[in-house]
Design a protein around this motif. Structure first.
Motif, mmCIF file in Angstrom:
data_model
loop_
_atom_site.group_PDB
_atom_site.id
_atom_site.type_symbol
_atom_site.label_atom_id
_atom_site.label_comp_id
_atom_site.label_asym_id
_atom_site.label_seq_id
_atom_site.Cartn_x
_atom_site.Cartn_y
_atom_site.Cartn_z
ATOM 1 N N GLU A 353 0.799 -1.227 0.000
ATOM 2 C CA GLU A 353 0.000 0.000 0.000
ATOM 3 C C GLU A 353 0.834 1.280 0.000
ATOM 4 O OE1 GLU A 353 -4.374 1.045 1.824
ATOM 5 O OE2 GLU A 353 -3.218 -0.645 2.602
ATOM 6 N N GLU A 354 1.946 1.284 0.740
ATOM 7 C CA GLU A 354 2.765 2.498 0.818
ATOM 8 C C GLU A 354 3.369 2.871 -0.528
ATOM 9 O OE1 GLU A 354 2.571 0.231 3.070
ATOM 10 O OE2 GLU A 354 2.250 1.231 4.997
ATOM 11 N N GLU A 357 0.603 4.555 -2.465
ATOM 12 C CA GLU A 357 0.379 5.921 -1.978
ATOM 13 C C GLU A 357 1.500 6.867 -2.409
ATOM 14 O OE1 GLU A 357 0.036 5.344 2.186
ATOM 15 O OE2 GLU A 357 -1.978 4.464 2.079
ATOM 16 N N ASP A 360 0.804 7.344 -6.249
ATOM 17 C CA ASP A 360 -0.585 7.400 -6.692
ATOM 18 C C ASP A 360 -0.864 6.339 -7.757
ATOM 19 O OD1 ASP A 360 -3.185 8.343 -6.642
ATOM 20 O OD2 ASP A 360 -2.828 9.873 -8.186
#
Length: 370
Positions: A353-354, A357, A360
């Motif tokens: 997930e990081e 993020e 994007d």
């Protein structure tokens, strides 16, 4: 499984992905290991030693990538390697994706299976494959910081330990994780006065219990950081958010508050750095100066002590390499949650997930692949 160990081609990266002992453990279990010619020589391991351990030696990096089902290395692939990574190939290494969009896009394009050492995480939230290199980097941070405090290399001209009648140097350590504690231990051993900051009271209590009285702890916040940078000679950046960019704890405007010749060693630079003015440097050209502040930002510090680092790394990576080789990545990651957390990119999809993020990018849960 066929395992490939290429020679590291990043500037002054002298480590190698597996020791001959690691090769022996794989080959005795029936796996095939190909090692690129001279891959281990800077770590003290000759081709002959690898052959005695059961490896086959290949002349070029292209041959290693072409034949291997799994690549085991130390540092992330760099641009000349991007097109060598194959679809469905397992690449097991330090990636630090959040610090490089180009690397992330290249690995997405390759449709390989990327497992990052630095995010393999045990149930107690410890990072077993990052820990030994953090230990090396934390200890080296003081060695290098002490060196660059010398006047001939534009430092303040301070001896960290001082001498009788002269106050010792002052070291500020940002982060009480593995890097920070090892740095504090080394600095304290030299006799320096050490201040270590962290946002975890649990970590600060631990430091307070194990360190001598000239290592003091304080809660980390901007006010305290701004206060201490005015009086400390050496600043160690050792903060980590697993898989994500490091927070910028020292901003550009803070440099003017530091005394000329202050040294910053930003160990977090491989995750983007915790100092706004940091940029990755190499062992060949390790420092730069901004506002009379010396920045040491080598992104592969343990590469300077390759024998120690290679042995320490293989000690912790080999059990995971064996699991991947014997079970394949899907079964190994399904059976071992710690290894599963190392999955970063799978066949063109971001599953950490990081990373999603940071750039994007679309995110897909690991569970959809297992």
């Amino acid at each position: 499984m066929i395992i490939g160990v290429p020679k590291e081609i990043k500037n002054n990266e002298n480590r190698v992905g597996l020791t001959p002992g690691g090769v022996f453990e794989l080959t005795k279990r029936g796996h095939t290991v190909y090692v690129q010619k001279t891959a281990g020589e800077h770590s003290g391991f000759t081709d002959a030693i690898y052959e005695d351990a059961g490896a086959a030696i290949l002349d070029t990096i292209e041959e290693v990538y072409a034949i291997a089902e799994m690549i085991v290395k130390v540092k992330e692939p760099i641009e000349p390697e991007y097109d060598l990574v194959k679809e469905n190939q397992i690449v097991f290494t330090y990636f630090h994706f959040a610090s490089s969009e180009a690397l992330t896009q290249a690995m997405l394009k390759s449709k390989s299976v990327c497992i990052a050492y630095e995010t393999v995480e045990e149930s107690d939230r410890s990072l077993p494959l990052l820990t030994p290199m953090s230990e090396v980097a934390g200890r080296m941070a003081i060695q290098q910081g002490a060196r660059y405090l010398e006047k001939p290399v534009k430092g303040r001209g301070v001896l960290l330990g001082g001498v009788p009648g002269v106050t010792p140097g002052k070291v500020l350590v940002l982060g009480a994780g593995v890097v920070g504690i090892q740095a504090a231990k080394m600095a304290a051993g030299l006799g320096a006065h050490v201040t270590i900051l962290d946002i975890s009271m649990k970590r600060l209590r631990y430091v307070n219990d194990i360190m001598p009285p000239h290592v003091v702890t304080e809660f980390s916040n901007e006010f305290n950081i701004r206060r201490h940078i005015k009086t400390h000679d050496l600043i160690i950046g050792g903060v980590l958010i697993p898989g994500a960019k490091a927070p910028k704890l020292i901003t550009r405007d803070m440099l003017k508050d530091m005394r000329p010749g202050t040294v910053i060693v930003d160990v977090a630079v491989d995750q983007g750095g915790c100092v706004e003015t940091s940029r990755p440097t190499t062992h060949e050209d390790p420092v730069f100066i901004i506002d009379d502040v010396v920045h040491y930002c080598v992104a592969n510090m343990p590469g300077a002590v390759p024998y120690t680092s290679t042995v320490a790394l293989t000690n912790v990576t080999l059990p995971y390499v064996l699991k991947l080789a014997e079970k394949g990545w899907t079964r190994a990651c399904k059976d071992h949650l710690d290894l599963q957390k190392g999955l970063s990119i799978i066949k063109g999809e971001v599953v950490y997930e990081e990373i999603s993020e940071a750039f994007d990018l679309p995110f897909k849960p690991v569970a959809e692949f297992l």
